[in-house]
Design an enzyme around this catalytic site. Structure first.
Site, PDB file in Angstrom:
ATOM      1  N   TYR A 200       8.914  22.177  42.749  1.00  0.00           N
ATOM      2  CA  TYR A 200       7.476  22.500  42.775  1.00  0.00           C
ATOM      3  C   TYR A 200       6.782  21.659  43.855  1.00  0.00           C
ATOM      4  O   TYR A 200       5.984  22.178  44.648  1.00  0.00           O
ATOM      5  CB  TYR A 200       6.888  22.224  41.394  1.00  0.00           C
TER       6      TYR A 200
ATOM      7  N   LYS B  86       4.811  23.046  47.191  1.00  0.00           N
ATOM      8  CA  LYS B  86       3.390  22.752  47.450  1.00  0.00           C
ATOM      9  C   LYS B  86       3.219  21.954  48.743  1.00  0.00           C
ATOM     10  O   LYS B  86       2.253  22.156  49.473  1.00  0.00           O
ATOM     11  CB  LYS B  86       2.780  22.005  46.266  1.00  0.00           C
TER      12      LYS B  86
HETATM   13  P1  NAD Z   1      -1.582  30.371  35.305  1.00  0.00           P
HETATM   14  O1  NAD Z   1      -0.211  30.463  34.753  1.00  0.00           O
HETATM   15  O2  NAD Z   1      -2.737  30.353  34.381  1.00  0.00           O
HETATM   16  O3  NAD Z   1      -1.817  31.524  36.375  1.00  0.00           O
HETATM   17  C1  NAD Z   1      -0.867  31.821  37.380  1.00  0.00           C
HETATM   18  C2  NAD Z   1      -0.872  33.314  37.605  1.00  0.00           C
HETATM   19  O4  NAD Z   1       0.040  33.595  38.696  1.00  0.00           O
HETATM   20  C3  NAD Z   1      -0.368  34.084  36.371  1.00  0.00           C
HETATM   21  O5  NAD Z   1      -1.267  35.127  36.043  1.00  0.00           O
HETATM   22  C4  NAD Z   1       0.985  34.606  36.831  1.00  0.00           C
HETATM   23  O6  NAD Z   1       1.338  35.845  36.232  1.00  0.00           O
HETATM   24  C5  NAD Z   1       0.777  34.753  38.320  1.00  0.00           C
HETATM   25  N1  NAD Z   1       2.063  34.777  39.029  1.00  0.00           N
HETATM   26  C6  NAD Z   1       3.129  33.983  38.827  1.00  0.00           C
HETATM   27  N2  NAD Z   1       4.145  34.347  39.616  1.00  0.00           N
HETATM   28  C7  NAD Z   1       3.696  35.413  40.340  1.00  0.00           C
HETATM   29  C8  NAD Z   1       4.293  36.240  41.324  1.00  0.00           C
HETATM   30  N3  NAD Z   1       5.559  36.042  41.716  1.00  0.00           N
HETATM   31  N4  NAD Z   1       3.545  37.240  41.864  1.00  0.00           N
HETATM   32  C9  NAD Z   1       2.266  37.450  41.473  1.00  0.00           C
HETATM   33  N5  NAD Z   1       1.653  36.695  40.518  1.00  0.00           N
HETATM   34  C10 NAD Z   1       2.375  35.697  39.969  1.00  0.00           C
HETATM   35  O7  NAD Z   1      -1.564  29.048  36.207  1.00  0.00           O
HETATM   36  P2  NAD Z   1      -2.722  28.273  36.972  1.00  0.00           P
HETATM   37  O8  NAD Z   1      -2.708  26.899  36.437  1.00  0.00           O
HETATM   38  O9  NAD Z   1      -3.986  29.043  37.039  1.00  0.00           O
HETATM   39  O10 NAD Z   1      -2.056  28.193  38.424  1.00  0.00           O
HETATM   40  C11 NAD Z   1      -2.596  28.835  39.570  1.00  0.00           C
HETATM   41  C12 NAD Z   1      -2.150  28.055  40.794  1.00  0.00           C
HETATM   42  O11 NAD Z   1      -2.674  26.733  40.724  1.00  0.00           O
HETATM   43  C13 NAD Z   1      -0.630  27.903  40.914  1.00  0.00           C
HETATM   44  O12 NAD Z   1      -0.239  28.048  42.269  1.00  0.00           O
HETATM   45  C14 NAD Z   1      -0.397  26.481  40.466  1.00  0.00           C
HETATM   46  O13 NAD Z   1       0.770  25.922  41.018  1.00  0.00           O
HETATM   47  C15 NAD Z   1      -1.647  25.811  40.989  1.00  0.00           C
HETATM   48  N6  NAD Z   1      -1.971  24.558  40.345  1.00  0.00           N
HETATM   49  C16 NAD Z   1      -2.199  24.486  39.008  1.00  0.00           C
HETATM   50  C17 NAD Z   1      -2.500  23.263  38.437  1.00  0.00           C
HETATM   51  C18 NAD Z   1      -2.747  23.112  36.965  1.00  0.00           C
HETATM   52  O14 NAD Z   1      -2.756  21.973  36.472  1.00  0.00           O
HETATM   53  N7  NAD Z   1      -2.975  24.184  36.217  1.00  0.00           N
HETATM   54  C19 NAD Z   1      -2.575  22.113  39.233  1.00  0.00           C
HETATM   55  C20 NAD Z   1      -2.358  22.223  40.591  1.00  0.00           C
HETATM   56  C21 NAD Z   1      -2.063  23.462  41.145  1.00  0.00           C
END
Ligand code: NAD
Length: 254
Positions: free
Chosen positions: A160, A164
């Site tokens: 991961y 990133k």
């Molecule tokens: P989440 O699981 O709530 O939402 C992620 C969405 O991406 C889901 O709806 C999922 O179905 C979709 N997805 C996954 N793989 C996919 C694919 N191959 N094609 C199309 N859609 C796909 O997660 P989130 O926390 O909202 O994460 C969103 C972004 O933020 C991600 O890139 C994650 O790495 C990043 N992020 C999250 C956090 C956190 O703490 N939640 C922190 C830093 C970064």
């Protein structure tokens, strides 16, 4: 017009914004943030996603327009198909992703491959197609959702972190390449955010993770979406190649 409205509001009509992974968490909040400014939002998520119809209803209720474009972001053929219907694009938000913990000794080739494919190839495929449209129009903004983990690393999340970190480097390179075409490219690097991705890790994880941040809490999806919308707007007109930390003070760069 509000100061952070999209720069093309008056000049070019209703802005079009594409958000990947919009069915949940941060992507959903970003889609709604754009819709609240009456944008046309193209929402992407996996074909199996069951929340996009409800999101479309919500977007239309608050005055936006919505097009659903399902597809796996790691499938270049599907990404090209999605863009076949897009004549102009003001904003791309690369957000789709997932979290998966594994010690390096248990990390399989398949786990590594899927992680890099979804996050890094996905951002690349969408940015490549968006750049074709935006260069032609000499206008646009790309915002990718990276992570503080891409900056500082994290045990049991090496794949991961690498994905990133790759998005951060991609952001800086595209910012340099596309600046002559008036296309800005930035990223947000959130710390822990209370989304289904993090909820799935359990209460103990949330408590432990919250303690890591000076503000002693995790963020909300809206707190990330606000910064994404800002970076996509004319209020950020002199910002490109920036990795903006939204992390309760967890990482302080200068
Ligand atoms: P989440 O699981 O709530 O939402 C992620 C969405 O991406 C889901 O709806 C999922 O179905 C979709 N997805 C996954 N793989 C996919 C694919 N191959 N094609 C199309 N859609 C796909 O997660 P989130 O926390 O909202 O994460 C969103 C972004 O933020 C991600 O890139 C994650 O790495 C990043 N992020 C999250 C956090 C956190 O703490 N939640 C922190 C830093 C970064």
């Amino acid at each position: 017009m509000q100061p952070d409205d999209f720069d093309n509001g008056a000049r070019r009509g209703v802005p079009t914004c594409l958000v990947t992974g919009a069915g949940s968490g941060i992507g959903r909040a970003v889609a709604l943030a754009f819709a609240s400014r009456h944008a046309r939002v193209i929402v992407n998520d996996l074909p199996s996603c069951t929340t996009l119809d409800a999101l479309r209803d919500e977007i239309e209720t608050i005055g936006g327009a919505c097009t659903i474009a399902t597809g796996d972001v790691s499938d270049p053929g599907r990404v090209r198909e999605i863009f076949a219907d897009i004549e102009r694009l003001d904003v791309l938000v690369n957000n789709a992703g997932f979290l998966q913990e594994s010690e390096i000794t248990g990390l399989t080739d398949a786990m590594w491959d899927r992680m890099i494919r979804v996050h890094l190839y996905g951002a690349f495929y969408f940015a490549r197609e968006a750049a074709r449209v935006m260069k032609r129009e000499r206008h646009g903004a790309i915002v990718s959702v990276a992570s503080d983990i891409g900056q500082i690393g994290c045990e049991n999340l090496s794949h991961y972190s690498a994905a990133k970190g790759g998005i951060i480097a991609l952001t800086k390179s595209l910012a340099r390449e596309l600046a002559p075409y008036h296309v800005r490219v930035n990223a947000v690097a959130p710390g822990g955010v209370l989304t289904p991705m993090v909820d799935a890790l359990g209460d103990a994880y949330v408590t432990e993770e919250s303690a890591r941040y000076p503000m002693k809490r995790l963020g909300t999806p809206d707190e990330i979406a606000n910064v994404v919308r800002f970076l996509a707007s004319d209020a950020a007109s002199f910002m490109t190649g920036q990795i903006v930390g939204v992390n309760g003070g967890g990482v302080m760069n200068g």
